[in-house]
Design a protein around this motif. Structure first.
Motif, PDB file in Angstrom:
ATOM      1  N   ALA A  61       0.674  -1.087  -0.264  1.00 28.99           N
ATOM      2  CA  ALA A  61      -0.195   0.194  -0.265  1.00 28.99           C
ATOM      3  C   ALA A  61       0.923   1.350  -0.161  1.00 28.99           C
ATOM      4  O   ALA A  61       0.367   2.061  -0.566  1.00 28.99           O
ATOM      5  CB  ALA A  61      -0.659  -0.201   1.262  1.00 28.99           C
ATOM      6  N   ARG A  76       1.970   2.592  -3.932  1.00 26.30           N
ATOM      7  CA  ARG A  76       1.357   2.558  -4.442  1.00 26.30           C
ATOM      8  C   ARG A  76       0.651   3.860  -4.142  1.00 26.30           C
ATOM      9  O   ARG A  76       0.216   4.833  -5.381  1.00 26.30           O
ATOM     10  CB  ARG A  76      -0.144   2.018  -4.408  1.00 26.30           C
ATOM     11  CG  ARG A  76      -0.206   0.606  -3.978  1.00 26.30           C
ATOM     12  CD  ARG A  76      -1.613  -0.482  -4.128  1.00 26.30           C
ATOM     13  NE  ARG A  76      -1.949  -1.358  -4.459  1.00 26.30           N
ATOM     14  CZ  ARG A  76      -2.833  -1.959  -4.597  1.00 26.30           C
ATOM     15  NH1 ARG A  76      -4.061  -1.355  -3.644  1.00 26.30           N
ATOM     16  NH2 ARG A  76      -2.878  -3.030  -4.007  1.00 26.30           N
ATOM     17  N   ASP A 119      -5.759  -6.382   3.719  1.00 29.24           N
ATOM     18  CA  ASP A 119      -4.557  -6.617   2.442  1.00 29.24           C
ATOM     19  C   ASP A 119      -3.880  -5.107   1.826  1.00 29.24           C
ATOM     20  O   ASP A 119      -4.740  -4.007   2.240  1.00 29.24           O
ATOM     21  CB  ASP A 119      -5.813  -7.390   1.127  1.00 29.24           C
ATOM     22  CG  ASP A 119      -7.028  -6.469   1.691  1.00 29.24           C
ATOM     23  OD1 ASP A 119      -6.956  -4.968   1.238  1.00 29.24           O
ATOM     24  OD2 ASP A 119      -8.272  -6.737   0.966  1.00 29.24           O
ATOM     25  N   ASP A 142      -5.482  -3.072  -0.372  1.00 30.73           N
ATOM     26  CA  ASP A 142      -6.914  -1.583  -1.655  1.00 30.73           C
ATOM     27  C   ASP A 142      -7.553  -1.461   0.763  1.00 30.73           C
ATOM     28  O   ASP A 142      -7.467  -0.479   0.343  1.00 30.73           O
ATOM     29  CB  ASP A 142      -7.621  -2.907  -1.261  1.00 30.73           C
ATOM     30  CG  ASP A 142      -7.557  -3.008  -3.015  1.00 30.73           C
ATOM     31  OD1 ASP A 142      -6.265  -2.398  -3.434  1.00 30.73           O
ATOM     32  OD2 ASP A 142      -8.065  -4.386  -3.839  1.00 30.73           O
ATOM     33  N   SER A 143      -7.666  -2.352   1.364  1.00 31.79           N
ATOM     34  CA  SER A 143      -7.645  -1.411   2.666  1.00 31.79           C
ATOM     35  C   SER A 143      -6.538  -0.374   3.029  1.00 31.79           C
ATOM     36  O   SER A 143      -7.185   0.624   3.389  1.00 31.79           O
ATOM     37  CB  SER A 143      -8.204  -2.035   3.376  1.00 31.79           C
ATOM     38  OG  SER A 143      -7.106  -3.728   4.115  1.00 31.79           O
ATOM     39  N   THR A 181      -4.528   1.037   1.337  1.00 27.76           N
ATOM     40  CA  THR A 181      -4.324   2.017   0.773  1.00 27.76           C
ATOM     41  C   THR A 181      -5.220   3.502   1.175  1.00 27.76           C
ATOM     42  O   THR A 181      -4.932   4.411   1.002  1.00 27.76           O
ATOM     43  CB  THR A 181      -4.940   1.480  -0.959  1.00 27.76           C
ATOM     44  OG1 THR A 181      -3.273   0.643  -1.261  1.00 27.76           O
ATOM     45  CG2 THR A 181      -4.324   3.189  -1.531  1.00 27.76           C
TER      46      THR A 181
END
Length: 418
Positions: A250, A253, A346, A348-349, A351
């Motif tokens: 994350a 990103r 994960d 996504d969470s 980030t």
């Protein structure tokens, strides 16, 4: 001149050792003799001890056992950390008596050293504890839950303390002691809390001796931010942090410059995760200059890093490893100055949480409010105050301490607005 024994028995991380060393050097500078009894004798690189300091190994505590259920309070923590068997406790008490015979202390300063405290109490040696709060439970009955996010009954809290007292009682009888010292007798008004009231793991204590954090003096590499534009994120993580890989993914990103200090990470793994915008440092880094221009900090609820971030007015995203760190993270979240990563995570969470903290000004405003409340904080003054309190615990001042407590920082119960 007095003889001071500083003992560190339980706990991990550099913070314990740094605290012991700072106090030892300060006491020697004031003309006292100091013996350090340390769990880990590996001093930091380039750390030279002042003449007048003797170093001994602390009696070995058995490895942590896995309990049938998570500990509910500090009494349970001790039972899971070498206080489940009376014979083990008695053996360590006997070993501490040997340390006392060598050091001949006028006062014991305990940094998470409960067996040393018990042995000192039975030997009538003046003693006090110093720590960030977790290992110095408040003077309430029963001792509070260390899992406030769960429902824990008073009966369970009382039972945990009773079980521990039974072990201590049996250990004392093994050594021939006729009077019984309970676990809560080991803590008292002389104890020093090197934290701020609003970050106390158990909540602010009306009578707590809060002096603020003892800042470590670890030799560290000086690193600078590369860019003067855009967001800057400073992370301090370890591979054992749950979801470590997802957090690094994350961070990579983010449309931000990221510097992640990751002690214990292998060089090969660091190369795999590093990008043009994500630098990974494996050696200690000088953090304060980086915090001055950081927009967000990412950590695991460790006291040193978290407190430095708040003192710089930088909000925190936190993923705790242990219950002690989770308690601190909840305190930061209650101040609206940070957010916890909980449950299964994960990339996504993570980030999404990172972006929320960067985008919403309320987090930074709360962190800056903390900085403003402690604008007069002085690391040098903290050491001086600790040394003053230790000297007040010398035999002639042990029974009647009339010195004023350190001024307690006040909590700011403003509502969180996100």
């Amino acid at each position: 001149m007095a003889r001071v024994l500083i003992a560190w028995e339980l706990g991990e991380a550099f913070g314990h050792l740094a605290r012991c060393l700072r106090l030892a050097h300060g006491l020697v500078a004031r003309g006292h003799g100091v013996t350090l009894a340390l769990k880990d004798l590996r001093l930091p690189a380039a750390q030279a001890l002042t003449p007048g300091i003797t170093v001994l190994p602390a009696p070995l505590t058995p490895h942590r056992r896995a309990g049938d259920s998570p500990p509910v309070n500090y009494a349970d923590v001790l039972r899971d950390s070498g206080f489940a068997d009376a014979r083990d406790v008695a053996a360590r008490m006997n070993a501490w008596r040997g340390v006392f015979s060598l050091a001949r202390p006028d006062v014991l300063v305990a940094d998470h050293a409960p067996t040393a405290l018990l042995a000192a109490r039975l030997a009538n040696i003046p003693h006090l504890s110093i720590g960030n709060g977790f290992a110095i439970p408040p003077a309430v009955a029963p001792w509070p839950s260390i899992r406030p996010w769960e429902t824990v009954s008073d009966q369970a809290l009382i039972a945990a303390e009773t079980r521990l007292d039974q072990v201590l009682d049996a250990a004392q009888k093994v050594l021939g002691h006729t009077r019984t010292v309970r676990v809560r007798d080991l803590f008292g008004e002389h104890d020093i809390l090197d934290t701020f009231a609003e970050l106390d793991h158990y909540g602010a204590r009306p009578d707590g001796r809060y002096v603020g954090p003892i800042v470590s003096v670890l030799q560290a590499l000086r690193v600078a931010w590369r860019s003067k534009e855009g967001s800057r994120v400073l992370a301090y993580l370890r591979p054992a942090v749950p979801g470590f890989a997802a957090i690094l993914q994350a961070l990579a990103r983010l449309d931000a410059e990221v510097l992640c200090v990751a002690p214990g990470m292998s060089p090969d793994a660091a190369k795999r995760y590093a990008t043009r915008r994500l630098r990974i440092a494996l050696a200690p880094v000088d953090l304060p200059p980086l915090f001055e221009h950081a927009d967000l900090a990412v950590g695991y609820g460790n006291c040193g890093f978290s407190t430095q971030a708040l003192l710089a007015g930088v909000p925190l995203l936190m993923r705790p490893r242990h219950v002690e760190q989770a308690l601190l993270a909840h305190r930061v979240e209650a101040l609206c100055a940070g957010k916890l990563l909980v449950g299964k995570i994960d990339a996504d969470s993570v980030t999404a949480s990172l972006q929320e903290l960067l985008d919403k000004p309320a987090y930074r405003q709360a962190a800056r409010a903390f900085r403003s409340r402690h604008a007069d904080f002085s690391p040098e003054q903290v050491i001086e105050q600790c040394l003053f309190y230790i000297e007040r615990a010398f035999p002639d001042g042990w029974k009647a301490d009339s010195s004023p407590h350190a001024q307690d920082p006040q909590e700011n119960p403003t509502a969180c607005l996100h």
